[in-house]
Design an enzyme around this catalytic site. Structure first.
Site, PDB file in Angstrom:
ATOM      1  N   ASP A 209       0.827  -1.197   0.000  1.00  0.00           N
ATOM      2  CA  ASP A 209       0.000   0.000   0.000  1.00  0.00           C
ATOM      3  C   ASP A 209       0.871   1.260   0.000  1.00  0.00           C
ATOM      4  OD1 ASP A 209      -2.891   0.781   0.484  1.00  0.00           O
ATOM      5  OD2 ASP A 209      -1.982   1.832   2.164  1.00  0.00           O
ATOM      6  N   GLU A 260      15.192 -14.547   0.100  1.00  0.00           N
ATOM      7  CA  GLU A 260      15.679 -15.609   0.994  1.00  0.00           C
ATOM      8  C   GLU A 260      14.700 -16.781   1.035  1.00  0.00           C
ATOM      9  OE1 GLU A 260      16.193 -14.033   4.900  1.00  0.00           O
ATOM     10  OE2 GLU A 260      17.365 -12.340   4.152  1.00  0.00           O
TER      11      GLU A 260
HETATM   12  C1  GLC Z   1      -4.300   2.860  -0.531  1.00  0.00           C
HETATM   13  C2  GLC Z   1      -5.504   1.950  -0.465  1.00  0.00           C
HETATM   14  C3  GLC Z   1      -6.679   2.748  -0.029  1.00  0.00           C
HETATM   15  C4  GLC Z   1      -6.392   3.315   1.337  1.00  0.00           C
HETATM   16  C5  GLC Z   1      -5.112   4.126   1.333  1.00  0.00           C
HETATM   17  C6  GLC Z   1      -4.643   4.400   2.727  1.00  0.00           C
HETATM   18  O1  GLC Z   1      -4.408   3.815  -1.512  1.00  0.00           O
HETATM   19  O2  GLC Z   1      -5.692   1.314  -1.692  1.00  0.00           O
HETATM   20  O3  GLC Z   1      -7.851   1.997  -0.007  1.00  0.00           O
HETATM   21  O4  GLC Z   1      -7.447   4.132   1.753  1.00  0.00           O
HETATM   22  O5  GLC Z   1      -4.065   3.433   0.712  1.00  0.00           O
HETATM   23  O6  GLC Z   1      -4.151   3.233   3.311  1.00  0.00           O
END
Ligand code: GLC
Length: 551
Positions: A209, A260
């Site tokens: 993310d 790893e």
């Molecule tokens: C990313 C995710 C989204 C979330 C954001 C904060 O963009 O896809 O859904 O709200 O990160 O974590």
């Protein structure tokens, strides 16, 4: 399990949004047991892997992208045993499992943040996050002008035990999602522990993310945003919190850690940076393996735009030795069965709702979505599908205000609808309660009354259904090895303003993005997103907004 090195180079990965996929315990929120029970349907669909959006312990302020403990399953979704069973069942079906890692920020409920709050300014505990003194007399103004992606300031101020205002902390997203300080080696080490925890359990990789946000420009300077304000990123001039060089060192460390482990584990970047040549830096040979191609997702529905983005993607990714990837929908954007029928000036990414201008025509949207998906699945490289797109689901526009849950909706005071419209629980059985999503009929976001037609059981084995189109495309893609092929533009259409046409191995792909039918080249129809016909000239014709594969 599919053998062979670097399986991900050609894989089709299906995104499961656990809240909305399948609910076994009947509380109206999907769960791990529900997912396990529906895995055979995904094996039948013909995907190679699933990516699970977060199911970790979380107060769910941002639907689980606010993690309070990275190594625990939220009871809302089940138990660690449920996860182990899911993994085992998936592997037995030849499906790999990728989990979502959210390293840019934790939940404010995370132990690390609580410890930081309980510790004085400039302590080691505070240094795990980004705390700063405010500006101006009394430190009353935030340390800089950065605006949260979800609206409002990126800074919130603490109140000390004595009731007096204290330091500020940074949050790119909601105030319940404080950003970690990735300059701090302690933070880096803790995440290595987390990665190992899941790798040891047997996961096949991570979708990462906000992989463009973890390092902020030194000194946290003010930003003068382009007129639209902060967004998920992708502006040519990246703000001081997106796409900084320092993030690459982190990915190199993670790459080494994954290497790893046996079995070709994979890192996939969610990096909203542009242009594509910059995004390709995330997938250099010693960094991540894949990155979502958001330029492709948002390319216009025109032959010129599609050819351009396909060419640019293949060039940018292959320049660093990475596979191109393709994606049309996910849990953050308007579903492509609606988005592709919106005008260029319609809101994207921020959602659409009852009072939005320019509502998409659902018939046009679905036709284009089917054509776009059939085009995408013929392209070489990897592809990502978002749950429900194989059913042709549109964005839910008419959600009642009271049902909305996305922090974007609250932080912008209703100015932006946010992302709930693409997150509505998906329909499995037309006549079951909650369309088979949940045995009790409960659903955390209300499902539209007209969704029976999209239910999976209504489409199974039905020629011409969207599900059948995806199944056929995925089967042909596999048997013809299109993922490992190459795009060669058909010279007769190379400059067409309405037709995108190429060959990939022994398959010829023709997409008609114009308003009139076009004559297809010779060949047997292998796949059609809308029925082809025989024209007055005796030749086979492809209707508007349709894609055919010939071979
Ligand atoms: C990313 C995710 C989204 C979330 C954001 C904060 O963009 O896809 O859904 O709200 O990160 O974590």
């Amino acid at each position: 399990m599919t053998t062979g090195r670097e399986w991900w180079r050609t894989a089709v990965i299906y995104q499961i949004y656990p809240r909305s996929f399948a609910d076994a315990d009947g509380d109206g929120i999907g769960d791990l047991k529900g997912i396990t029970s529906r895995l055979p349907a995904l094996a039948e669909l013909g995907v190679d892997a699933v990516w699970l959006s977060p199911f970790f312990l979380s107060p769910q302020r941002d639907a689980g992208y606010d993690v309070a403990d990275y190594t625990r399953v939220d009871p809302l979704f089940g138990t660690m045993r449920d996860f182990d069973q899911l993994l085992e069942a998936a592997h037995a079906l030849d499906l790999r499992v990728i989990v979502d890692m959210v390293p840019n920020h934790t939940s404010s409920d995370h132990k690390w943040f609580r410890e930081a709050l309980a510790s004085p300014p400039r302590s080691a505990e505070r240094d795990r996050y980004i705390f700063r003194d405010g500006k101006g007399p009394g430190g009353d103004r935030p340390p800089n002008n950065w605006q949260s992606v979800f609206g409002g300031s990126m800074w919130d101020r603490l109140t000390g035990e004595d009731g007096l205002p204290e330091q500020w902390y940074l949050h790119i997203f909601d105030s319940s999602q404080p950003d970690l300080n990735w300059e701090n080696p302690w933070v880096r080490e803790r995440f290595k522990d987390v990665l190992r925890f899941w790798l040891d359990r047997g996961v096949d990789g991570f979708r990462v993310d906000v992989a463009h946000g973890m390092i902020k420009q030194a000194g946290l300077p003010d930003y003068r945003p382009p007129k639209s304000g902060a967004s998920m990123g992708g502006e040519a001039d990246d703000p001081p919190y997106w796409g900084q060089d320092g993030v690459h060192e982190i990915w190199r460390e993670w790459h080494e850690l994954l290497a790893e482990y046996p079995g070709d584990r994979v890192l996939c970047a969610e990096a909203w940076v542009g242009p594509l040549t910059k995004m390709a830096l995330w997938v250099r040979p010693d960094e991540m393996h894949q990155a979502f191609n958001f330029d492709y997702m948002f390319a216009g529905w025109s032959a010129k735009d599609q050819r351009r983005v396909i060419d640019e993607s293949i060039a940018a990714f292959s320049a660093v030795g990475a596979p191109a990837t393709w994606v049309l929908s996910n849990h953050d954007v308007i579903r492509h069965a609606s988005r592709l029928a919106l005008g260029a000036d319609s809101p994207q990414g921020d959602g659409i709702g009852p009072t939005s201008k320019g509502k998409p025509d659902p018939v046009v949207g679905l036709r284009r979505a089917r054509a776009a998906s059939a085009l995408m699945l013929a392209l070489p490289g990897g592809a990502y599908l978002y749950q429900g797109e194989e059913l042709g689901l549109p964005e839910v526009i008419e959600l009642p205000d009271a049902a909305r849950q996305d922090p974007t909706w609250f932080r912008t005071k209703g100015e932006k609808y946010g992302r709930d419209g693409c997150r509505v629980p998906i329909p499995w059985e037309a006549s079951a309660p909650a369309y088979g999503f949940s045995p009790t009929g409960a659903a955390w976001l209300p499902q539209p009354e007209e969704w029976a037609v999209y239910a999976r059981d209504r489409q199974e084995g039905v020629t011409g259904s969207t599900l059948a189109l995806y199944e056929d495309a995925l089967r042909l893609r596999r048997t013809r090895r299109l993922g490992a092929g190459a795009v060669e533009w058909l010279p007769e259409f190379a400059r067409s303003s309405t037709v995108v046409a190429f060959s990939n191995r022994d398959v010829t792909v023709v997409a008609n993005l114009g308003m009139r039918s076009v004559t297809l080249p010779e060949g047997r129809v292998l796949l059609e997103s809308a029925p082809t016909t025989i024209g007055a000239n005796g030749k086979r014709m492809l209707p508007a907004d349709a894609t055919a594969w010939l071979g």
